[in-house]
Write a protein that holds these residues in place. Structure first.
Motif, PDB file in Angstrom:
ATOM      1  N   TRP A 173      -0.278  -6.627   5.315  1.00 27.34           N
ATOM      2  CA  TRP A 173       0.183  -5.251   5.117  1.00 27.34           C
ATOM      3  C   TRP A 173       1.458  -5.267   4.279  1.00 27.34           C
ATOM      4  N   GLN A 220       4.311  -2.688   2.516  1.00 31.03           N
ATOM      5  CA  GLN A 220       4.833  -1.316   2.478  1.00 31.03           C
ATOM      6  C   GLN A 220       6.088  -1.284   1.613  1.00 31.03           C
ATOM      7  N   GLU A 241       6.850   4.017   1.813  1.00 31.01           N
ATOM      8  CA  GLU A 241       5.564   4.598   1.408  1.00 31.01           C
ATOM      9  C   GLU A 241       4.464   4.138   2.376  1.00 31.01           C
ATOM     10  N   THR A 242       3.257   4.678   2.195  1.00 33.49           N
ATOM     11  CA  THR A 242       2.124   4.274   3.027  1.00 33.49           C
ATOM     12  C   THR A 242       1.782   2.810   2.769  1.00 33.49           C
ATOM     13  N   THR A 291      -0.204  -0.597   2.338  1.00 33.22           N
ATOM     14  CA  THR A 291      -1.506  -0.984   1.797  1.00 33.22           C
ATOM     15  C   THR A 291      -1.901  -2.341   2.371  1.00 33.22           C
TER      16      THR A 291
END
Length: 398
Positions: A221, A223, A227-228, A230
């Motif tokens: 993951w 980030q 932000e969101t 990915t």
């Protein structure tokens, strides 16, 4: 008048002859006409029994009490003065007992299996097993019909202890139930072991880590600055080591990175240790940032320089024009007086008016047209000189 028609029979308690019911007191009803004087009814296990010719009275419904389990048939005929009608046969099925046998066990005892399989086996001698009702932790029951395997795979279970209540339901709605308990534990967390604390703009992000599970899928993951997040997926090697390299260079802002592992059955771990990586701008980035910081100041200076340049050019052109007028005046002044020029102006205007009047009546000749142009040009020069002379006198007074 002939014999009555065979009656049409219906049942409020056992309406469908193909279905099973747990009610063992079936009721049947029918309609009769005014000429009917008697009925004869019978219930047995033979689908084509003749109930006979002994009347059971005159009525439009019949209820049997405490009927045994199994497949039954209701028979009826009507009588009038002409004789007995044909026979109507109506089947009904009764099953009042729960299934005789029901077992449910987990196929695997692996506590990391988040979608365990339950082996189900049930038997009902009368109507047969219709379906299973599976209730997990008090939620709405899941209806499952055996596909022939006798194995039901549960949905994903969260970590923790779960209570599973299962009913084996026969075709009459009777059921037998068992309750199972299942403990589920998530996979152990992976660990990020090697990573940069700082990157420059455009550098690729590289992270190394390890897990106790060989060849397992690892979810990375990433980030950026709130932000969101990915996700990217990599696979650990046979020793449990894994590495991730970002496909693109990093941008400005801090990055947070963490990892999870997921096995082939869908079981996941929680998130690993979360790391934070800062991104520096580098020399070129700092120069660019400095330029942007002072860009407004530079713009103001350029605007001021532009205004000053405009007025400077305007002043130079103005002075050049003034000097040209002065030189022309100094060149012509010795030879002509202003009063004479004014008289000449009047005379030229007269000639111009005459030529204009002539042009209104006819087309001017080539010579007349040249004279008109010459007069206009000469008149312009005289007016220019007279204006220059006035400016010169004004300058002398000042």
């Amino acid at each position: 008048m002939g014999v009555p028609a065979a009656p049409k029979v219906s049942s409020a308690t056992h309406p469908d002859s193909l279905k099973w019911y747990s009610n063992n007191s079936p009721t049947f009803s029918w309609r009769i006409t005014s000429d009917v004087t008697g009925i004869n009814v019978l219930a047995d296990r033979n689908p084509l029994t003749n109930p006979g010719t002994i009347s059971d009275g005159l009525r439009t419904f019949w209820t049997f009490r405490d009927v045994d389990e199994g497949i039954w048939y209701f028979h009826i005929r009507l009588r009038n003065s002409a004789g007995w009608s044909g026979i109507t046969h109506f089947g009904f099925n009764i099953d009042t007992e729960e299934p005789e046998r029901f077992t449910a066990v987990f196929k695997s005892t692996e506590i990391t299996d988040i979608k365990p399989i339950i082996k189900l086996e049930a038997f009902d001698k009368t109507s047969g097993i219709d379906h299973y009702e599976i209730n997990i932790d008090g939620a709405d029951a899941i209806i499952w019909q055996d596909d022939g395997t006798g194995e039901y795979q549960m949905p994903i279970l969260d970590s923790g202890e779960h209570s599973i209540n299962i009913r084996a339901v026969d075709k009459a709605g009777n059921f037998k139930e068992v309750t199972l308990t299942r403990q589920v534990e998530g996979l152990e967390l992976p660990v990020l072991t090697k990573y940069p604390e700082t990157l420059s703009l455009g550098d690729k992000l590289k992270v190394d880590g390890t897990t106790k599970y060989p060849s397992i899928q690892v979810i990375i993951w990433v980030q950026r600055d709130g932000e969101t997040a990915t996700e990217e997926k990599v696979r650990a090697d046979k020793d449990g080591s894994f590495a991730y390299i970002s496909p693109e260079g990093v941008k400005s802002g801090p990055y947070s990175v963490w990892a999870e592992v997921e096995n082939d059955k869908g079981a996941k771990s929680g998130p690993s240790n979360k790391i934070t990586i800062t991104v520096s701008r580098g020399l070129i980035g700092l120069i660019g940032a400095t330029i942007l910081k002072y860009l407004w100041f530079i713009l103001i200076l350029l605007i001021l320089l532009g205004i000053n340049l405009y007025f400077l050019i305007y002043y130079i052109l103005f002075m050049r024009k003034r000097k040209e007028k002065k030189r022309w005046r100094e060149k012509v002044a010795p030879y002509i007086r202003v009063s004479q020029l004014k008289e000449l102006t009047l005379e030229l205007n007269m000639h111009l008016k005459a030529l204009e009047a002539m042009r209104q009546k006819r087309r001017l000749t080539l010579r007349e047209s040249r004279l008109l142009v010459h007069y206009l040009k000469f008149l312009k020069e005289i007016k220019k000189y007279i204006g220059t002379d006035k400016e010169d006198k004004k300058d002398k007074k000042e």
